[in-house]
Design a protein around this motif. Structure first.
Motif, PDB file in Angstrom:
ATOM      1  N   GLU A   1      16.578  -6.544  21.486  1.00 32.55           N
ATOM      2  CA  GLU A   1      17.153  -6.829  22.806  1.00 32.55           C
ATOM      3  C   GLU A   1      16.278  -6.398  23.980  1.00 32.55           C
ATOM      4  O   GLU A   1      16.380  -6.955  25.064  1.00 32.55           O
ATOM      5  N   HIS A   2      15.431  -5.397  23.799  1.00 32.95           N
ATOM      6  CA  HIS A   2      14.654  -4.900  24.939  1.00 32.95           C
ATOM      7  C   HIS A   2      13.180  -4.776  24.582  1.00 32.95           C
ATOM      8  O   HIS A   2      12.810  -4.115  23.609  1.00 32.95           O
TER       9      HIS A   2
ATOM     10  N   GLY B   1      15.296  -8.802  27.185  1.00 34.77           N
ATOM     11  CA  GLY B   1      15.189  -8.333  28.555  1.00 34.77           C
ATOM     12  C   GLY B   1      14.092  -7.298  28.682  1.00 34.77           C
ATOM     13  O   GLY B   1      13.581  -6.790  27.683  1.00 34.77           O
ATOM     14  N   LEU B   2      13.728  -6.998  29.928  1.00 34.83           N
ATOM     15  CA  LEU B   2      12.728  -5.983  30.206  1.00 34.83           C
ATOM     16  C   LEU B   2      12.820  -5.586  31.664  1.00 34.83           C
ATOM     17  O   LEU B   2      13.427  -6.294  32.465  1.00 34.83           O
ATOM     18  N   GLY B   3      12.245  -4.447  31.996  1.00 35.70           N
ATOM     19  CA  GLY B   3      12.310  -3.934  33.350  1.00 35.70           C
ATOM     20  C   GLY B   3      11.232  -4.495  34.254  1.00 35.70           C
ATOM     21  O   GLY B   3      10.277  -5.145  33.805  1.00 35.70           O
TER      22      GLY B   3
ATOM     23  N   GLU C   1       2.828 -14.806  30.577  1.00 31.37           N
ATOM     24  CA  GLU C   1       4.126 -15.296  31.049  1.00 31.37           C
ATOM     25  C   GLU C   1       5.230 -14.622  30.244  1.00 31.37           C
ATOM     26  O   GLU C   1       5.059 -14.346  29.054  1.00 31.37           O
ATOM     27  N   VAL C   2       6.378 -14.391  30.878  1.00 28.87           N
ATOM     28  CA  VAL C   2       7.483 -13.705  30.215  1.00 28.87           C
ATOM     29  C   VAL C   2       8.764 -14.514  30.378  1.00 28.87           C
ATOM     30  O   VAL C   2       9.097 -14.945  31.485  1.00 28.87           O
ATOM     31  N   TYR C   3       9.484 -14.681  29.259  1.00 27.05           N
ATOM     32  CA  TYR C   3      10.773 -15.365  29.255  1.00 27.05           C
ATOM     33  C   TYR C   3      11.819 -14.435  28.662  1.00 27.05           C
ATOM     34  O   TYR C   3      11.554 -13.742  27.672  1.00 27.05           O
TER      35      TYR C   3
ATOM     36  N   GLY D   1      12.810 -25.401  26.450  1.00 26.89           N
ATOM     37  CA  GLY D   1      12.950 -25.060  27.865  1.00 26.89           C
ATOM     38  C   GLY D   1      14.269 -24.403  28.208  1.00 26.89           C
ATOM     39  O   GLY D   1      14.732 -24.512  29.348  1.00 26.89           O
ATOM     40  N   LEU D   2      14.862 -23.694  27.256  1.00 26.97           N
ATOM     41  CA  LEU D   2      16.180 -23.107  27.463  1.00 26.97           C
ATOM     42  C   LEU D   2      16.156 -21.633  27.845  1.00 26.97           C
ATOM     43  O   LEU D   2      17.213 -21.020  28.000  1.00 26.97           O
ATOM     44  N   LEU D   3      14.965 -21.053  28.006  1.00 27.13           N
ATOM     45  CA  LEU D   3      14.857 -19.645  28.394  1.00 27.13           C
ATOM     46  C   LEU D   3      14.468 -19.536  29.857  1.00 27.13           C
ATOM     47  O   LEU D   3      13.832 -20.440  30.410  1.00 27.13           O
ATOM     48  N   ASN D   4      14.846 -18.423  30.481  1.00 27.17           N
ATOM     49  CA  ASN D   4      14.516 -18.185  31.881  1.00 27.17           C
ATOM     50  C   ASN D   4      13.238 -17.378  31.995  1.00 27.17           C
ATOM     51  O   ASN D   4      13.043 -16.407  31.254  1.00 27.17           O
ATOM     52  N   LYS D   5      12.397 -17.760  32.945  1.00 24.21           N
ATOM     53  CA  LYS D   5      11.216 -16.949  33.242  1.00 24.21           C
ATOM     54  C   LYS D   5      11.689 -15.629  33.843  1.00 24.21           C
ATOM     55  O   LYS D   5      12.619 -15.597  34.646  1.00 24.21           O
ATOM     56  N   ALA D   6      11.030 -14.554  33.444  1.00 25.96           N
ATOM     57  CA  ALA D   6      11.401 -13.230  33.953  1.00 25.96           C
ATOM     58  C   ALA D   6      10.940 -13.071  35.394  1.00 25.96           C
ATOM     59  O   ALA D   6       9.855 -13.523  35.766  1.00 25.96           O
ATOM     60  N   GLY D   7      11.764 -12.413  36.171  1.00 25.85           N
ATOM     61  CA  GLY D   7      11.442 -12.130  37.559  1.00 25.85           C
ATOM     62  C   GLY D   7      12.353 -11.041  38.081  1.00 25.85           C
ATOM     63  O   GLY D   7      13.221 -10.541  37.357  1.00 25.85           O
TER      64      GLY D   7
END
Length: 126
Positions: free
Chosen positions: A19-20, A69-71, A84-86, A103-109
């Motif tokens: 998960e992380h 997820g990530l910080g 790139e991070v998703y 294309g079902l993942l969100n880019k991290a931001g």
């Protein structure tokens, strides 16, 4: 292109996504050109080591990271290395790859970075 997925062990495509990002015991790596799959240990500070996962992944030639997820610090560090991070991954490593391909993942931001982690005892993850 090499894709790294935060994972729970050495099960390859059948392993569970962790998960992380920073606390994943391993990263499963997938080479999109050759189809090769291998795992590397997470020797990051969260896991009792001294390395930082973004550095380890850069050394492996990783272009993309998939994770639950990530910080914000990890996002910045990966981006500085042109990785790139998703986020939003769950299930098996193979599921995460398929969701990325579709294309079902969100880019991290900043808007979807983890701010607190219950497994950190609620500590902030700057």
């Amino acid at each position: 292109m090499i894709i790294a997925i935060s994972s729970n062990g050495h099960g390859g495509m059948d392993d569970d996504v962790h998960e992380h990002f920073g606390r994943a015991p391993t990263f499963t790596l997938y080479d999109t050109e050759s189809g090769a799959v291998w795992t590397i240990e997470n020797t990051g500070e969260h896991m009792g080591g001294s390395a930082r996962p973004p550095q380890s992944l850069q050394a492996e030639g990783v272009n993309i990271v998939l994770c639950g997820g990530l910080g914000p610090k990890a996002i910045r560090s990966l981006r500085e290395r042109n990785i790139e991070v998703y986020v939003g991954c769950s299930g098996k490593v193979s599921d995460a790859l398929e969701r990325w391909r579709r294309g079902l993942l969100n880019k991290a931001g900043p808007e979807n970075a983890c701010r607190e982690h219950h497994h950190h005892g609620g500590e902030k993850d700057d």
